[in-house]
Design a protein around this motif. Structure first.
Motif, short mmCIF file in Angstrom:
data_model
loop_
_atom_site.label_atom_id
_atom_site.label_comp_id
_atom_site.label_asym_id
_atom_site.label_seq_id
_atom_site.Cartn_x
_atom_site.Cartn_y
_atom_site.Cartn_z
N THR A 1 -0.49 118.56 164.07
CA THR A 1 -1.31 119.35 165.00
C THR A 1 -0.63 119.45 166.35
N PHE A 2 -0.78 120.61 166.95
CA PHE A 2 -0.16 120.86 168.25
C PHE A 2 -1.26 121.01 169.31
N ASP A 3 -2.17 120.05 169.28
CA ASP A 3 -3.34 120.08 170.15
C ASP A 3 -3.04 119.53 171.55
N ASP A 4 -4.09 119.40 172.35
CA ASP A 4 -3.93 118.93 173.73
C ASP A 4 -3.32 117.53 173.79
N LYS A 5 -3.72 116.70 172.84
CA LYS A 5 -3.22 115.32 172.81
C LYS A 5 -1.70 115.33 172.59
N PHE A 6 -1.26 116.23 171.71
CA PHE A 6 0.18 116.36 171.44
C PHE A 6 0.91 116.88 172.67
N GLN A 7 0.32 117.86 173.36
CA GLN A 7 0.94 118.42 174.57
C GLN A 7 1.10 117.35 175.65
N THR A 8 0.10 116.49 175.76
CA THR A 8 0.17 115.38 176.73
C THR A 8 1.30 114.43 176.36
N LEU A 9 1.43 114.16 175.05
CA LEU A 9 2.53 113.29 174.60
C LEU A 9 3.88 113.90 174.97
N VAL A 10 4.03 115.22 174.72
CA VAL A 10 5.29 115.90 175.06
C VAL A 10 5.57 115.78 176.56
N ASP A 11 4.57 116.08 177.40
CA ASP A 11 4.75 116.00 178.85
C ASP A 11 5.10 114.58 179.29
N ASP A 12 4.43 113.61 178.71
CA ASP A 12 4.69 112.21 179.07
C ASP A 12 6.10 111.79 178.65
N MET A 13 6.52 112.26 177.47
CA MET A 13 7.88 111.91 177.01
C MET A 13 8.94 112.54 177.90
N ILE A 14 8.70 113.78 178.35
CA ILE A 14 9.65 114.44 179.25
C ILE A 14 9.76 113.64 180.55
N GLU A 15 8.61 113.25 181.09
CA GLU A 15 8.60 112.49 182.34
C GLU A 15 9.31 111.14 182.14
N THR A 16 9.07 110.52 181.01
CA THR A 16 9.68 109.22 180.71
C THR A 16 11.20 109.35 180.60
N ALA B 1 9.73 119.30 167.13
CA ALA B 1 8.87 118.55 166.21
C ALA B 1 9.41 118.74 164.80
N ASN B 2 9.30 117.71 164.01
CA ASN B 2 9.76 117.72 162.61
C ASN B 2 11.19 118.25 162.46
N PRO B 3 12.13 117.77 163.26
CA PRO B 3 13.50 118.29 163.17
C PRO B 3 14.17 117.88 161.86
N GLU B 4 14.96 118.79 161.35
CA GLU B 4 15.72 118.52 160.12
C GLU B 4 17.13 119.06 160.31
N ILE B 5 18.11 118.32 159.90
CA ILE B 5 19.48 118.83 159.94
C ILE B 5 19.70 119.64 158.67
N VAL B 6 19.89 120.95 158.82
CA VAL B 6 20.02 121.81 157.64
C VAL B 6 21.48 122.12 157.33
N LYS B 7 22.36 121.89 158.30
CA LYS B 7 23.78 122.12 158.09
C LYS B 7 24.55 121.09 158.92
N ALA B 8 25.58 120.51 158.34
CA ALA B 8 26.39 119.56 159.10
C ALA B 8 27.85 119.72 158.70
N LEU C 1 10.20 122.71 164.80
CA LEU C 1 9.13 123.47 165.45
C LEU C 1 9.15 123.15 166.94
N ASP C 2 8.82 124.15 167.75
CA ASP C 2 8.73 123.90 169.19
C ASP C 2 7.36 123.29 169.51
N ARG C 3 7.07 123.10 170.79
CA ARG C 3 5.85 122.38 171.15
C ARG C 3 4.58 123.16 170.83
N GLU C 4 4.73 124.46 170.55
CA GLU C 4 3.57 125.26 170.15
C GLU C 4 3.46 125.33 168.61
N GLY C 5 4.44 124.78 167.93
CA GLY C 5 4.42 124.82 166.48
C GLY C 5 5.17 125.99 165.89
#
Ligand code: ZN
Length: 175
Positions: A23-38, A84-91, A123-127
């Motif tokens: 889910t890309f809800d408010d709680k997730f957006q707060t986590l993203v903002d907090d991680m950027i600040e951290t 979010a959910n990053p995957e390496i598809v080519k290396a 996926l980006d922060r909006e999904g």
């Protein structure tokens, strides 16, 4: 926004396989903002959610434009990726050795082989789906962060780990 505590390897969350972001809800957006600040506060070039004790497949990568802005780490410096959910598809088959550090293992450095070029899907922060191509040390930062989502630390795959200052003439990434 808040600066979150960065956990160290004695916390088992860092060694767990993280869950997919659903889910890309408010709680997730707060986590993203907090991680950027951290990440800016640390300062570092990358941060994965398990490093702040959240077992979710989310990474933040902050790539400076050049070495000078890397030193300053100003708010606007460089490019910020939220994946979010990053995957390496080519290396690339080509591997390069480089020096890494990790915000979760302060004071240590290690030599690690990484793919020279990678393509990431996620996926980006909006999904919304995103695709990122990275090479050299940028590719290294992404690989380091994605490893965190599987509970893997650079010290597990390093050919050499040492304490203290990085060796001369080698780039170091703290993530
Ligand atoms: Zn790390």
């Amino acid at each position: 926004m808040a600066i979150l505590p960065i956990i160290q390897p004695d916390n088992p969350i860092l060694r767990k396989k993280a869950h997919k972001v659903q889910t890309f809800d408010d709680k997730f957006q707060t986590l993203v903002d907090d991680m950027i600040e951290t990440l800016i506060d640390a300062p570092g070039v990358g941060l994965a959610a398990p490093q702040v004790a959240v077992s979710q497949r989310l990474i933040i990568v902050r790539l400076p434009d050049d070495e000078e802005s890397q030193q300053e780490f100003g708010e606007e410096a460089g490019k910020l990726y939220v994946v979010a959910n990053p995957e390496i598809v080519k290396a690339s088959k080509d591997m390069v050795e480089g020096v890494e550090a990790c915000l979760s293992i302060p004071g240590y450095f290690g030599k690690v082989d990484r793919h020279e070029k990678i393509t990431i899907k996620g996926l980006d922060r909006e999904g919304k789906p995103i695709r990122i191509k990275a090479q050299d040390w940028q590719a290294r930062v992404f690989q380091h962060e994605i490893d965190h989502l599987d509970g893997r630390l650079y010290i597990d795959i390093a050919s050499e780990v040492w304490r203290g200052e990085p060796q001369e003439d080698e780039e170091t990434e703290v993530s």
